[in-house]
Structure formats: C-alpha cells, structure tokens
Scaffold this motif. Structure first.
Motif, mmCIF file in Angstrom:
data_model
loop_
_atom_site.group_PDB
_atom_site.id
_atom_site.type_symbol
_atom_site.label_atom_id
_atom_site.label_comp_id
_atom_site.label_asym_id
_atom_site.label_seq_id
_atom_site.Cartn_x
_atom_site.Cartn_y
_atom_site.Cartn_z
ATOM 1 N N HIS A 159 -0.606 9.613 -0.693
ATOM 2 C CA HIS A 159 -2.048 9.386 -0.706
ATOM 3 C C HIS A 159 -2.435 8.652 0.569
ATOM 4 O O HIS A 159 -1.611 7.987 1.196
ATOM 5 C CB HIS A 159 -2.470 8.605 -1.951
ATOM 6 C CG HIS A 159 -1.762 7.306 -2.135
ATOM 7 N ND1 HIS A 159 -0.503 7.215 -2.675
ATOM 8 C CD2 HIS A 159 -2.119 6.033 -1.814
ATOM 9 C CE1 HIS A 159 -0.114 5.942 -2.705
ATOM 10 N NE2 HIS A 159 -1.080 5.206 -2.179
ATOM 11 N N SER A 207 6.531 -1.056 6.670
ATOM 12 C CA SER A 207 5.464 -0.208 6.146
ATOM 13 C C SER A 207 6.083 0.926 5.344
ATOM 14 O O SER A 207 7.280 1.191 5.436
ATOM 15 C CB SER A 207 4.582 0.336 7.273
ATOM 16 O OG SER A 207 5.321 1.175 8.136
ATOM 17 N N HIS A 210 5.014 4.858 3.098
ATOM 18 C CA HIS A 210 4.015 5.882 2.832
ATOM 19 C C HIS A 210 4.525 6.811 1.744
ATOM 20 O O HIS A 210 5.712 7.132 1.692
ATOM 21 C CB HIS A 210 3.679 6.701 4.080
ATOM 22 C CG HIS A 210 2.254 7.177 4.089
ATOM 23 N ND1 HIS A 210 1.799 8.167 3.250
ATOM 24 C CD2 HIS A 210 1.181 6.775 4.805
ATOM 25 C CE1 HIS A 210 0.510 8.360 3.465
ATOM 26 N NE2 HIS A 210 0.103 7.523 4.401
ATOM 27 N N GLY A 253 3.754 3.907 -4.401
ATOM 28 C CA GLY A 253 3.171 3.055 -3.380
ATOM 29 C C GLY A 253 3.038 1.610 -3.823
ATOM 30 O O GLY A 253 3.327 0.680 -3.054
ATOM 31 N N GLU A 306 -1.549 9.578 9.881
ATOM 32 C CA GLU A 306 -2.098 10.425 8.819
ATOM 33 C C GLU A 306 -2.978 11.500 9.439
ATOM 34 O O GLU A 306 -3.839 11.208 10.276
ATOM 35 C CB GLU A 306 -2.931 9.598 7.841
ATOM 36 C CG GLU A 306 -2.125 8.654 6.991
ATOM 37 C CD GLU A 306 -2.985 7.867 6.019
ATOM 38 O OE1 GLU A 306 -2.420 7.302 5.075
ATOM 39 O OE2 GLU A 306 -4.228 7.805 6.213
ATOM 40 N N LEU A 353 -3.782 6.078 3.274
ATOM 41 C CA LEU A 353 -3.791 4.624 3.404
ATOM 42 C C LEU A 353 -4.690 4.151 4.542
ATOM 43 O O LEU A 353 -5.175 3.022 4.515
ATOM 44 C CB LEU A 353 -2.370 4.101 3.655
ATOM 45 C CG LEU A 353 -1.310 4.385 2.598
ATOM 46 C CD1 LEU A 353 0.043 3.875 3.073
ATOM 47 C CD2 LEU A 353 -1.693 3.751 1.272
ATOM 48 N N HIS A 354 -4.917 4.984 5.545
ATOM 49 C CA HIS A 354 -5.558 4.531 6.775
ATOM 50 C C HIS A 354 -6.930 5.139 7.032
ATOM 51 O O HIS A 354 -7.562 4.800 8.028
ATOM 52 C CB HIS A 354 -4.647 4.835 7.969
ATOM 53 C CG HIS A 354 -3.247 4.372 7.780
ATOM 54 N ND1 HIS A 354 -2.929 3.120 7.291
ATOM 55 C CD2 HIS A 354 -2.052 4.996 8.005
ATOM 56 C CE1 HIS A 354 -1.612 2.997 7.222
ATOM 57 N NE2 HIS A 354 -1.073 4.123 7.643
ATOM 58 N N SER A 407 1.383 13.216 6.379
ATOM 59 C CA SER A 407 1.603 11.909 6.979
ATOM 60 C C SER A 407 2.916 11.979 7.742
ATOM 61 O O SER A 407 3.927 12.423 7.205
ATOM 62 C CB SER A 407 1.681 10.830 5.887
ATOM 63 O OG SER A 407 2.285 9.662 6.391
ATOM 64 N N GLU A 441 4.820 -1.581 -2.022
ATOM 65 C CA GLU A 441 3.989 -2.672 -1.498
ATOM 66 C C GLU A 441 4.453 -4.015 -2.037
ATOM 67 O O GLU A 441 4.572 -4.997 -1.292
ATOM 68 C CB GLU A 441 2.525 -2.422 -1.868
ATOM 69 C CG GLU A 441 1.562 -3.457 -1.334
ATOM 70 C CD GLU A 441 1.421 -3.421 0.183
ATOM 71 O OE1 GLU A 441 1.004 -4.451 0.761
ATOM 72 O OE2 GLU A 441 1.734 -2.373 0.796
#
Length: 358
Positions: A254, A249, A251, A285, A234, A256-257, A219, A289
């Motif tokens: 893992h 944002s 990262h 993560g 990614e 995400l997109h 990423s 978030e």
C-alpha cells in the motif's frame, strides 16, 4: 547465443541466457514452455482476466497498452514476443498476463521489503505469490549483447522484472505490487520495470521512473552498493515519489509516500478478490513499523522477521487460511560485502559474491 542451466540455488532453478534479445528470450521460452503453459493455466486471476478482456473496455485497454508498448518500449515488447514464440503460447495470452496490474484493481497481493543502513547496510525482499504460479519461480542471469548483465527472479511467462533484481553495477531492488483502481494512460508497469534494469545508479533509477510513468503501480526498494544509498520509490497511476532511507524503512503493498491513494474509495474487482485483500498488507506494515529495532541489527533479525513466523509475529506467508499467497523466495543483499543471500521456498540459505551471479 546460449542458454545454460546452472546448479540450483536453494532449490530454485538458475538459468543464464545470452546473445541477442530475440534469440535469448526465444530460447528461454522454448526451455520453459511447459512451465509457462502451466502458470498461465493455473493463475488464480486467469478467468476474471479473460472475461474482462472480452468486454469493450477490456479490448480498448489492451489495444491502448499494446500501442504504448510498441512506441515506447519496443525492446521489452520484442522480449515478450520472443518468449511467446519460443514457448508456443499465444502472444495475446502472455501480454494479458503481463498487464494484469495495469487494468484497475484494489487488492493487497504482493511482497515485503526491508531497507537497513547502519554499521552494516542491507536490502531484503520476500517474494510472495500464489503457490500454483510461484512454485516454478526461477533465478535468471541475463546477458544481452551490448547491455549490462543482470540477475533476477523470474516467473515463467512474464518479463523478468517484477520481483528482485541485481545489476552488474551493484544496484539491487525488490518490488512490491501497488494496487491502482484507476490506471493512468501510460505504459504497462512490467515494460517500465524491465527497462529500469539498465540503470546503474540510484539517481539514474529515480530520474528514469520520474520520466517513464506506468499505468499501474510498483514500489521499488532500491539499494546501491557502490554509493551505499537506499531509497524507496513508489510509482502508481502515472505518479512517482521517492524517500531516501537513512536508517530503517519497509514497504508492503500500500502507498506510504503519496497523499492521495489511487485506490481510495474503490471496490474490489474480481481480479483483486482472486489475489487477496489489502488489509493483509496493512497488517504486515503495522508489524514492521512497530518492530523497528532501536539499535543495530544483523542478518539474523532480518531472517527472523521475513522467514521466522507468520502474522502477527512475522511476515512469512504460507497460503493458509484466508491468505492465498506464500513466500516463494527471500533475498538479502549485503551492500558492504556485495553478497547476496538467497533462500528458496523449501531450501536453506545460500550466499554468493554478487559478481558471480551477474
């Protein structure tokens, strides 16, 4: 042609290499020969990697990745060959280490990135790694003849492309490892990532990654000071997806997109077990978030999150308990002022005009 040892930055060695590609990386290998040998010998995944390399599948995969590098990334391959030649460590040994993320594993090893764009814009990166490998992490300015200069974090024995990069054009990014259990028939991710460092805008970087697939996964959390843009891209198992950051944002390690994760349903390999489970990445993560600030932030909020505490209150890593990794270096790029803040594992925060580093 020259290799220059600069004053340390926050406890980390800072080296400048310049000249032709072959000369510069040969000098780097010779200068860091002891550290390269040490890193290769103490890599947590060394033994399972070597066992895998002796299997039929391993030999076939290595041969294929080497042929792709020869045909598609000859400059980057020459750098690795020169690094091996200068250090005295066999090329096959360094090549195996550099493709360890392209052979199929399901794990959570890696780093943390935060992108923020408000009244001020920041891009921040925690470089997390195994203590035995990462304590020799160095800062490297690369000035290859005929190419834009860059500043990057560098692990001895590896192409200088898998941590944090700052370019002369004001483009910067932190990288997160992404686990891929079923790699694509494509180039090794380190070769793609090193070539990416010649891009000068976000559009250039996006276009490059979409047209240069990688076998494994990374990423890229990219920020452009000149454009005041930020994007997360990614790349995993030959696929690529990007999402522009409008405010906040993050990262970790893992996907995400992308809808279908390449590692879905996979079991952990011996390499993965040596580097830690993906659950740790999910926990980081979730914290990031839920910690999203409602208003504006300053750099102190970023430093508190990245270096102030371990889970469940922060994402700083200390290689204690079940976590095999520790935070080796934290960088915060202030896009508006073009300043880079750096904190080594045992150092204090130091800041620099970005132009002085490249």
């Amino acid at each position: 042609m020259a290799l220059h040892v600069n004053p340390r930055i926050s406890g980390l060695r800072w080296i400048t290499i310049s000249g032709t590609r072959e000369e510069a990386f040969h000098d780097l290998g010779r200068h860091m020969a002891k550290e390269i040998q040490s890193v290769i010998e103490t890599m947590p995944e060394r033994e399972p990697l070597e066992r895998w390399s002796r299997t039929e599948r391993g030999r076939r995969t290595i041969s294929n990745l080497l042929e792709i590098a020869r045909s598609q990334y000859p400059n980057e391959l020459l750098e690795l060959e020169s690094l091996a030649d200068g250090s005295g460590v066999p090329f096959d040994t360094l090549f195996l280490a550099n493709i360890r993320g392209d052979i199929g594993s399901y794990d959570g090893t890696g780093c943390t990135d935060i992108l923020w764009k408000g009244s001020h814009a920041y891009a921040a990166h925690n470089e997390d790694g195994a203590p035995a490998v990462g304590r020799d992490l160095a800062l490297l300015t690369i000035r290859i003849d005929g190419e834009p200069s860059i500043f990057t974090e560098c692990y001895p024995g590896f192409l200088p492309c898998n941590a944090f990069t700052l370019t002369a054009s004001g483009l910067a990014w932190g990288i997160n490892h992404l686990p891929v259990a079923s790699p694509a028939n494509a180039a090794g991710r380190h070769f793609v990532s090193r070539a990416l460092q010649r891009c000068e805008t976000i559009n250039d970087a996006v276009a490059f990654l979409k047209t240069h697939p990688m076998a494994g996964g990374f990423s890229f959390n990219v920020a452009s000071a000149g454009e005041r843009r930020e994007i997360n891209i990614e790349c995993a198992a030959g696929r690529c997806a990007g999402v522009e950051n409008e405010h906040y944002s993050w990262h970790t390690n893992h996907l995400l997109h992308m809808d279908e994760a390449p590692h879905a349903g996979a079991g952990e390999s011996a390499v993965a077990q040596a580097l830690g489970p993906v659950d740790e990445s999910l926990k980081r993560g979730a914290l990031l978030e839920n910690a999203a600030p409602a208003g504006q932030i300053d750099t102190q909020w970023i430093w508190d999150m990245l270096t102030g505490a371990e889970l469940p209150n922060g994402v700083y890593r200390t290689a204690r308990g079940d976590d095999p990794l520790e935070t080796l270096c934290t960088t915060v790029f202030d896009l508006d002022n073009r300043r880079l803040y750096i904190k080594g594992h045992e150092g204090s925060i130091e800041s620099f005009d970005a132009a002085l580093l490249v």
